[in-house]
Design an enzyme around this catalytic site. Structure first.
Site, PDB file in Angstrom:
ATOM      1  N   LYS A  81     -11.610  -0.295   6.421  1.00  0.00           N
ATOM      2  CA  LYS A  81     -11.534   0.844   5.524  1.00  0.00           C
ATOM      3  C   LYS A  81     -12.823   0.954   4.720  1.00  0.00           C
ATOM      4  O   LYS A  81     -13.370  -0.064   4.270  1.00  0.00           O
ATOM      5  CB  LYS A  81     -10.325   0.670   4.595  1.00  0.00           C
ATOM      6  CG  LYS A  81      -9.961   1.869   3.749  1.00  0.00           C
ATOM      7  CD  LYS A  81      -8.642   1.594   3.017  1.00  0.00           C
ATOM      8  CE  LYS A  81      -8.205   2.740   2.145  1.00  0.00           C
ATOM      9  NZ  LYS A  81      -6.891   2.493   1.505  1.00  0.00           N
ATOM     10  N   SER A 154      -3.533   5.955   1.502  1.00  0.00           N
ATOM     11  CA  SER A 154      -4.918   6.368   1.583  1.00  0.00           C
ATOM     12  C   SER A 154      -5.616   5.772   2.796  1.00  0.00           C
ATOM     13  O   SER A 154      -6.751   6.101   3.090  1.00  0.00           O
ATOM     14  CB  SER A 154      -5.652   5.904   0.315  1.00  0.00           C
ATOM     15  OG  SER A 154      -5.639   4.468   0.238  1.00  0.00           O
ATOM     16  N   SER A 178      -0.144   2.546   0.544  1.00  0.00           N
ATOM     17  CA  SER A 178      -1.237   3.066   1.366  1.00  0.00           C
ATOM     18  C   SER A 178      -1.490   2.321   2.666  1.00  0.00           C
ATOM     19  O   SER A 178      -2.317   2.763   3.470  1.00  0.00           O
ATOM     20  CB  SER A 178      -2.532   3.109   0.549  1.00  0.00           C
ATOM     21  OG  SER A 178      -2.425   4.048  -0.484  1.00  0.00           O
TER      22      SER A 178
END
Length: 478
Positions: A81, A154, A178
């Site tokens: 990420k 997210s 998330s």
């Protein structure tokens, strides 16, 4: 790559590379070509690290030829990420304010992946600052199963890239759901470890006491392989635990007969979608067939702790962004800006009340989990969400509370949770389920999750992207 290797499990690919049936470079080149072909529409990557990935693949092949094998990740392309710092590569965290930031060292999780021999293929896209919406200048990640549906936040980029066969696993983060929401939306598996089990050093914070770094992969076995590599104490992160790291891969082969899973039938049934209830019932039947005892429990009331999550997160986000927001307020998107502003407005007295309630809730959850090995819940109580529905979230606070009902309580308590696919909706979209265990008992979660996937095929489903990105054929889907 032949026989759809891009959809193989992480450990299967690692074994093929270790046996020299295929080289890491061949696998990496094929994935890079697939990313180039598909990701212009899926938008799962913030940036692809072609040169770095190919160098690491060649190094892995060289070591394997020389008889050096670092473990199941050796030579396997993994994504991270884009809030994890990567030396020499821009790391923006979904923001504009960090758009030009190029770290001079790797985040601890990135370093550990490299030490395990993984190939870092790219940085996955995320919402602004890892909160609930994308910066207006960044197009959102697209769900590879159906472009009309939500990909989750997210860590949507990490989950969608894994589901689409653009990496074999990914690092993600979870502050209120998330890791778990994107896993549910994309039909993959993921672990939010116990808070303090994985280092956050070299990652952009959203809310430090709520943030968890964890792995996503197609299967629980793949999750365990990544988790083994990244877990453990880090001298650069004083919040990490010094507890020993176990052989989490071995846990996935453990016998689960005699283990106990708690079910709160009221909590799991109240205002829950019919398809999700059916997936829960089927999961209970599978676990029973595996010799697991299903136990009725009464879970602590989560309503107040769900309400408390938002101001708790906002206060910490305001602290994280205090300096940057003062200097570059105009570069923030409206959602993250509103969170920072809200955090600044919370009084010390109100914040302390939240912390006291949070401590009490943590103790209640730990007490319950001392009587069972895990608790089974949905990830969210409704059918997979369309983009049409997500667009109305800001106007429906009750819908936000329902979305967070099974996720953010375990960021507030810090307990480990395992997300895994457990069914399919009427529209053909994945349905995700979740197991929660006592603090630092990820071993029970991985054993139970892997046993479930040994008897089911949900994690083996894959989106058909050969003829282009899947499109919605459901009129008025909501």
């Amino acid at each position: 790559m032949s026989f759809k290797m891009e959809f193989c499990d992480l450990t299967e690919v690692g074994e093929l590379i270790a046996r020299r049936v295929v080289t890491s470079r061949e696998v990496t080149e094929a994935l890079l070509a697939r990313i180039q072909r598909l990701d212009g529409r899926l938008r799962t990557y913030a940036r692809v690290l072609d040169d770095r990935a190919l160098r690491q693949a060649e190094a892995a092949d060289r070591e394997i030829r020389e008889g050096v094998h670092r473990g199941p990740l050796h030579g396997v392309p993994i994504a991270v990420k884009d809030l994890c710092w990567t030396e020499g590569a821009a790391t923006a965290g979904g923001t504009v304010i960090h758009g030009d930031f190029v770290p001079t060292h790797d985040a601890t999780v990135v370093r550990k992946l490299t030490e395990a021999g993984a190939v870092l293929i790219g940085k996955t896209q995320l919402t602004e600052g890892a909160y609930s919406d994308y910066h207006p200048s960044i197009p959102p990640v697209c769900n590879p199963w159906n472009s009309a549906y939500w990909a989750g936040i997210s860590s949507g980029g990490s989950a969608a890239a894994t589901a689409a066969g653009l990496c074999f696993g990914a690092i993600a983060s979870d502050t209120g759901g998330s890791i778990r929401w994107p896993c549910a939306a994309n039909g993959v598996s993921g672990l939010k470890p116990t808070w303090g089990r994985v280092s956050r050093h070299g990652t952009f914070d959203l809310a430090p006491s709520l943030d968890h770094i964890g792995p996503i992969a197609r299967s629980v076995v793949g999750v365990a392989a990544i988790f083994k590599a990244i877990a453990g104490h880090d001298v650069d992160d004083p919040t990490t635990s010094s507890r020993p790291v176990f052989d989490y891969m071995a846990d996935t082969f453990a016998d689960v007969r005699g283990k106990r899973i708690g079910i709160d039938r009221n909590w799991n049934g109240d205002d829950v979608d019919v398809g999700t209830k059916a997936a829960l019932a089927e999961a209970c039947a599978v676990f029973s067939d595996l010799g697991v005892e299903i136990v009725d429990v009464s879970f602590p009331d989560v309503r107040q702790i769900v309400l408390d999550w938002t101001p708790n997160c906002a206060v910490e986000a305001a602290i994280v962004h205090e300096a940057a927001y003062a200097l570059h307020k105009e570069q923030y998107g409206p959602i993250l800006s509103s969170v920072v502003e809200a955090g600044m407005a919370v009084s010390g007295m109100d914040y302390q009340r939240i912390l006291l309630r949070r401590a009490a809730f943590r103790g209640q959850v730990e007490a319950l989990l001392s009587s069972v090995d895990a608790v089974l819940t949905p990830i969210h109580p409704f059918a997979p969400l369309t983009l049409k529905t997500i667009a109305t979230l800001g106007e429906q606070p009750e819908l936000i509370a329902k979305l967070q009902r099974y996720t953010c309580p375990f960021n507030m308590s810090g307990h480990p949770t395992l997300a895994f696919p457990g069914g399919v909706s009427a529209d053909g979209m994945p349905i995700g389920l979740q197991l929660i265990a006592a603090a630092f008992d990820e071993s029970s979660l991985l054993a139970l999750g892997a046993a479930f996937q040994g008897w089911t095929e949900w994690h083996r489903r894959r989106p058909d992207l050969d003829d282009g990105l899947a499109e919605s054929h459901v009129a008025g889907a909501a």
